[in-house]
Design a protein around this motif. Structure first.
Motif, PDB file in Angstrom:
ATOM      1  N   TYR A   1       0.852  -1.180   0.000  1.00  0.00           N
ATOM      2  CA  TYR A   1       0.000   0.000   0.000  1.00  0.00           C
ATOM      3  C   TYR A   1       0.892   1.234   0.000  1.00  0.00           C
ATOM      4  CZ  TYR A   1      -2.873  -3.615   2.276  1.00  0.00           C
ATOM      5  OH  TYR A   1      -3.502  -4.782   2.606  1.00  0.00           O
ATOM      6  N   ARG A   2       0.514   2.226  -0.775  1.00  0.00           N
ATOM      7  CA  ARG A   2       1.180   3.520  -0.657  1.00  0.00           C
ATOM      8  C   ARG A   2       0.353   4.357   0.305  1.00  0.00           C
ATOM      9  NH1 ARG A   2       2.270   8.325  -5.087  1.00  0.00           N
ATOM     10  NH2 ARG A   2       3.497   9.617  -3.661  1.00  0.00           N
ATOM     11  N   GLY A   3       0.963   4.815   1.372  1.00  0.00           N
ATOM     12  CA  GLY A   3       0.186   5.536   2.370  1.00  0.00           C
ATOM     13  C   GLY A   3       1.051   6.238   3.393  1.00  0.00           C
ATOM     14  N   ASP A   4       0.375   6.934   4.286  1.00  0.00           N
ATOM     15  CA  ASP A   4       0.984   7.789   5.297  1.00  0.00           C
ATOM     16  C   ASP A   4       0.941   7.080   6.648  1.00  0.00           C
ATOM     17  OD1 ASP A   4       1.621   9.819   7.120  1.00  0.00           O
ATOM     18  OD2 ASP A   4       0.641  11.360   5.925  1.00  0.00           O
ATOM     19  N   ALA A   5       2.095   6.966   7.300  1.00  0.00           N
ATOM     20  CA  ALA A   5       2.160   6.302   8.602  1.00  0.00           C
ATOM     21  C   ALA A   5       1.302   6.992   9.651  1.00  0.00           C
ATOM     22  CB  ALA A   5       3.610   6.227   9.077  1.00  0.00           C
ATOM     23  N   GLU A   6       1.071   8.315   9.496  1.00  0.00           N
ATOM     24  CA  GLU A   6       0.259   9.047  10.468  1.00  0.00           C
ATOM     25  C   GLU A   6      -1.235   8.839  10.263  1.00  0.00           C
ATOM     26  OE1 GLU A   6       1.269  13.158  10.446  1.00  0.00           O
ATOM     27  OE2 GLU A   6       3.345  12.825  11.034  1.00  0.00           O
ATOM     28  N   ARG A   7      -1.607   8.325   9.097  1.00  0.00           N
ATOM     29  CA  ARG A   7      -3.026   8.088   8.794  1.00  0.00           C
ATOM     30  C   ARG A   7      -3.140   6.739   8.092  1.00  0.00           C
ATOM     31  NH1 ARG A   7      -2.170  13.445   7.977  1.00  0.00           N
ATOM     32  NH2 ARG A   7      -1.575  13.143   5.803  1.00  0.00           N
ATOM     33  N   LEU A   8      -2.996   5.682   8.852  1.00  0.00           N
ATOM     34  CA  LEU A   8      -2.978   4.346   8.268  1.00  0.00           C
ATOM     35  C   LEU A   8      -4.353   3.975   7.711  1.00  0.00           C
ATOM     36  CD1 LEU A   8      -0.882   2.523  11.018  1.00  0.00           C
ATOM     37  CD2 LEU A   8      -0.101   3.232   8.744  1.00  0.00           C
ATOM     38  N   PRO A   9      -4.406   3.443   6.489  1.00  0.00           N
ATOM     39  CA  PRO A   9      -5.692   3.147   5.839  1.00  0.00           C
ATOM     40  C   PRO A   9      -6.247   1.781   6.238  1.00  0.00           C
ATOM     41  CG  PRO A   9      -3.913   2.686   4.320  1.00  0.00           C
ATOM     42  CD  PRO A   9      -3.262   3.215   5.575  1.00  0.00           C
ATOM     43  N   PHE A  10      -6.304   1.530   7.553  1.00  0.00           N
ATOM     44  CA  PHE A  10      -6.750   0.229   8.043  1.00  0.00           C
ATOM     45  C   PHE A  10      -7.695   0.414   9.227  1.00  0.00           C
ATOM     46  CE2 PHE A  10      -2.255  -0.231   6.650  1.00  0.00           C
ATOM     47  CZ  PHE A  10      -2.490  -0.974   5.494  1.00  0.00           C
ATOM     48  N   ASP A  11      -8.534  -0.584   9.448  1.00  0.00           N
ATOM     49  CA  ASP A  11      -9.478  -0.550  10.562  1.00  0.00           C
ATOM     50  C   ASP A  11      -8.760  -0.735  11.889  1.00  0.00           C
ATOM     51  OD1 ASP A  11     -11.590  -0.285   8.781  1.00  0.00           O
ATOM     52  OD2 ASP A  11     -11.983  -2.448   8.699  1.00  0.00           O
ATOM     53  N   ASP A  12      -9.450  -0.392  12.968  1.00  0.00           N
ATOM     54  CA  ASP A  12      -8.936  -0.658  14.310  1.00  0.00           C
ATOM     55  C   ASP A  12      -8.693  -2.158  14.478  1.00  0.00           C
ATOM     56  OD1 ASP A  12      -9.503   2.004  14.601  1.00  0.00           O
ATOM     57  OD2 ASP A  12     -11.007   1.760  16.186  1.00  0.00           O
ATOM     58  N   ASP A  13      -7.640  -2.511  15.218  1.00  0.00           N
ATOM     59  CA  ASP A  13      -7.334  -3.914  15.556  1.00  0.00           C
ATOM     60  C   ASP A  13      -7.188  -4.793  14.317  1.00  0.00           C
ATOM     61  OD1 ASP A  13      -7.758  -2.911  18.116  1.00  0.00           O
ATOM     62  OD2 ASP A  13      -9.737  -3.812  18.325  1.00  0.00           O
ATOM     63  N   ALA A  14      -6.683  -4.222  13.220  1.00  0.00           N
ATOM     64  CA  ALA A  14      -6.610  -4.965  11.952  1.00  0.00           C
ATOM     65  C   ALA A  14      -5.443  -5.943  11.891  1.00  0.00           C
ATOM     66  CB  ALA A  14      -6.516  -3.981  10.780  1.00  0.00           C
ATOM     67  N   PHE A  15      -4.415  -5.748  12.742  1.00  0.00           N
ATOM     68  CA  PHE A  15      -3.205  -6.554  12.646  1.00  0.00           C
ATOM     69  C   PHE A  15      -2.834  -7.172  13.990  1.00  0.00           C
ATOM     70  CE2 PHE A  15      -3.032  -3.461   9.247  1.00  0.00           C
ATOM     71  CZ  PHE A  15      -2.692  -4.251   8.150  1.00  0.00           C
ATOM     72  N   ASP A  16      -2.254  -8.370  13.910  1.00  0.00           N
ATOM     73  CA  ASP A  16      -1.769  -9.023  15.128  1.00  0.00           C
ATOM     74  C   ASP A  16      -0.499  -8.356  15.631  1.00  0.00           C
ATOM     75  OD1 ASP A  16      -3.590 -11.448  15.358  1.00  0.00           O
ATOM     76  OD2 ASP A  16      -2.881 -11.648  13.294  1.00  0.00           O
ATOM     77  N   ALA A  17       0.255  -7.727  14.717  1.00  0.00           N
ATOM     78  CA  ALA A  17       1.522  -7.116  15.093  1.00  0.00           C
ATOM     79  C   ALA A  17       1.870  -6.019  14.092  1.00  0.00           C
ATOM     80  CB  ALA A  17       2.626  -8.171  15.125  1.00  0.00           C
ATOM     81  N   VAL A  18       2.607  -5.015  14.564  1.00  0.00           N
ATOM     82  CA  VAL A  18       3.045  -3.906  13.704  1.00  0.00           C
ATOM     83  C   VAL A  18       4.549  -3.742  13.853  1.00  0.00           C
ATOM     84  CG1 VAL A  18       2.850  -1.445  13.192  1.00  0.00           C
ATOM     85  CG2 VAL A  18       0.825  -2.728  13.924  1.00  0.00           C
ATOM     86  N   TRP A  19       5.220  -3.652  12.710  1.00  0.00           N
ATOM     87  CA  TRP A  19       6.685  -3.509  12.657  1.00  0.00           C
ATOM     88  C   TRP A  19       7.025  -2.248  11.875  1.00  0.00           C
ATOM     89  CZ3 TRP A  19      11.153  -6.861  13.436  1.00  0.00           C
ATOM     90  CH2 TRP A  19      12.311  -6.470  12.723  1.00  0.00           C
ATOM     91  N   SER A  20       8.062  -1.536  12.291  1.00  0.00           N
ATOM     92  CA  SER A  20       8.544  -0.387  11.517  1.00  0.00           C
ATOM     93  C   SER A  20      10.026  -0.198  11.784  1.00  0.00           C
ATOM     94  CB  SER A  20       7.780   0.883  11.897  1.00  0.00           C
ATOM     95  OG  SER A  20       8.223   1.974  11.114  1.00  0.00           O
ATOM     96  N   SER A  21      10.852  -0.338  10.749  1.00  0.00           N
ATOM     97  CA  SER A  21      12.296  -0.149  10.908  1.00  0.00           C
ATOM     98  C   SER A  21      12.788   0.875   9.886  1.00  0.00           C
ATOM     99  CB  SER A  21      13.039  -1.478  10.743  1.00  0.00           C
ATOM    100  OG  SER A  21      12.676  -2.147   9.554  1.00  0.00           O
ATOM    101  N   GLY A  22      13.516   1.875  10.380  1.00  0.00           N
ATOM    102  CA  GLY A  22      14.074   2.891   9.503  1.00  0.00           C
ATOM    103  C   GLY A  22      13.051   3.855   8.952  1.00  0.00           C
ATOM    104  N   SER A  23      12.013   4.129   9.723  1.00  0.00           N
ATOM    105  CA  SER A  23      10.945   5.019   9.263  1.00  0.00           C
ATOM    106  C   SER A  23      10.678   6.160  10.233  1.00  0.00           C
ATOM    107  CB  SER A  23       9.659   4.211   9.042  1.00  0.00           C
ATOM    108  OG  SER A  23       8.604   5.029   8.605  1.00  0.00           O
ATOM    109  N   ILE A  24      10.769   5.898  11.537  1.00  0.00           N
ATOM    110  CA  ILE A  24      10.392   6.894  12.541  1.00  0.00           C
ATOM    111  C   ILE A  24      11.169   8.198  12.383  1.00  0.00           C
ATOM    112  CG2 ILE A  24      12.020   5.972  14.251  1.00  0.00           C
ATOM    113  CD1 ILE A  24      10.032   6.789  16.441  1.00  0.00           C
ATOM    114  N   GLU A  25      12.396   8.126  11.888  1.00  0.00           N
ATOM    115  CA  GLU A  25      13.218   9.335  11.772  1.00  0.00           C
ATOM    116  C   GLU A  25      12.655  10.347  10.783  1.00  0.00           C
ATOM    117  OE1 GLU A  25      15.713   5.977   9.759  1.00  0.00           O
ATOM    118  OE2 GLU A  25      14.199   6.178  11.347  1.00  0.00           O
ATOM    119  N   TYR A  26      11.686   9.919   9.948  1.00  0.00           N
ATOM    120  CA  TYR A  26      11.091  10.820   8.954  1.00  0.00           C
ATOM    121  C   TYR A  26       9.693  11.296   9.352  1.00  0.00           C
ATOM    122  CZ  TYR A  26      14.797   8.677   6.208  1.00  0.00           C
ATOM    123  OH  TYR A  26      16.019   8.213   5.781  1.00  0.00           O
ATOM    124  N   TRP A  27       9.177  10.834  10.489  1.00  0.00           N
ATOM    125  CA  TRP A  27       7.812  11.190  10.864  1.00  0.00           C
ATOM    126  C   TRP A  27       7.771  12.594  11.461  1.00  0.00           C
ATOM    127  CZ3 TRP A  27       6.913   6.257  14.292  1.00  0.00           C
ATOM    128  CH2 TRP A  27       6.951   5.117  13.482  1.00  0.00           C
TER     129      TRP A  27
END
Length: 206
Positions: free
Chosen positions: A96-122
Motif C-alpha cells: 500500500y502507498r500511504g501515510d504512517a500518520e493516517r494508516l488506511p486500516f481498521d482498528d485492531d486490523a493486525f496481530d503485530a506492527v513492525w517499523s524499521s528505519g521510518s520513525i526518523e522521517y515522521w
C-alpha cells in the motif's frame, strides 16, 4: 524539525536513494540486527503483520520467514516499486502507498506492527505511534527501529537538523505519550563505530 521530517522532501530524497538503498542499508541495519529484532518481535505463522515504512522490503523479507500474512506500507513510490518487484508479483505481500500518520486500516486490523528505519522521517512520532496502537490488536507487539542519538553535542545538533535522532529517555516519552504501558528498548549496532539503532518493543494496551 529536521530537513527530512518533511514528507515532500523525504519522497524526493528516496526517489534517488532507492537506487542504491539495498547496497547502503547493511552498513547501518544488517541481517543480523534484523533477525535479532525479529526474535524479540516473536510473531507466529498465522499472524497478520503490518510493515510500516517497508522501503525496498529488507524487513519484509525477514518477516516472511515468520509469517505468511505480511502487509507493507510506504509513502515513497520508488521504494515500493522495488519492494513490489521482489515480493508483490507473486502475491507474497500486499503493498500500500500511504501515510504512517493516517494508516488506511481498521482498528485492531493486525496481530503485530513492525517499523524499521521510518520513525526518523515522521513529523509527529507520537501521533504515528498512536496509529500503530490503533491498528494493532490488544496485546499485540509493536516494534519500532530508529537511529540512536549521537553522544556528542556537535554531531547531535547536525543529526537533528536532518532527521529525528533520539535516545532511550526520548523513546520513553514518546511511547508513554502515545499510550503504551509496556515497552523496552534495545541498542543495536552493525559493528563498533557504526551508527547505532534504538529498537523498541512495545505492546498494544489490552
Amino acid at each position: 524539525m529536521g530537513v527530512l521530517e518533511n514528507k515532500a522532501r523525504a519522497r524526493v530524497f528516496y526517489k534517488y536513494l532507492s537506487r542504491v538503498y539495498d547496497e547502503i542499508n547493511p552498513f547501518v541495519w544488517n541481517e543480523a540486527m534484523r533477525d535479532e529484532a525479529l526474535d524479540w518481535f516473536d510473531v507466529s505463522q498465522d499472524d497478520r503483520v503490518l510493515d510500516v515504512g517497508c522501503g525496498t522490503g529488507f524487513a519484509t523479507e525477514g518477516l516472511l520467514e515468520h509469517t505468511d500474512d505480511v502487509h507493507g506500507l510506504d509513502q515513497s513510490p520508488h521504494q515500493l516499486e522495488r519492494a513490489f518487484a521482489k515480493f508483490g508479483k507473486n502475491d507474497q505481500v500486499k503493498f500500500y502507498r500511504g501515510d504512517a500518520e493516517r494508516l488506511p486500516f481498521d482498528d485492531d486490523a493486525f496481530d503485530a506492527v513492525w517499523s524499521s528505519g521510518s520513525i526518523e522521517y515522521w513529523p509527529d512520532p507520537v501521533e504515528t505511534l498512536r496509529e500503530f496502537r490503533r491498528v494493532a490488536k490488544p496485546g499485540g507487539p509493536v516494534l519500532v527501529v530508529g537511529p540512536d542519538a549521537p553522544h556528542t553535542s556537535v554531531f547531535g545538533a547536525l543529526a537533528d537538523s536532518i532527521m529525528l535522532f533520539y535516545d532511550e529517555d526520548e523513546a520513553d516519552r514518546m511511547f508513554d505519550a502515545a499510550g503504551y504501558e509496556t515497552f523496552e528498548h534495545h541498542i543495536q549496532q552493525a559493528k563498533p563505530g557504526s551508527p547505532r539503532a534504538i529498537t523498541t518493543l512495545a505492546r498494544a494496551p489490552e
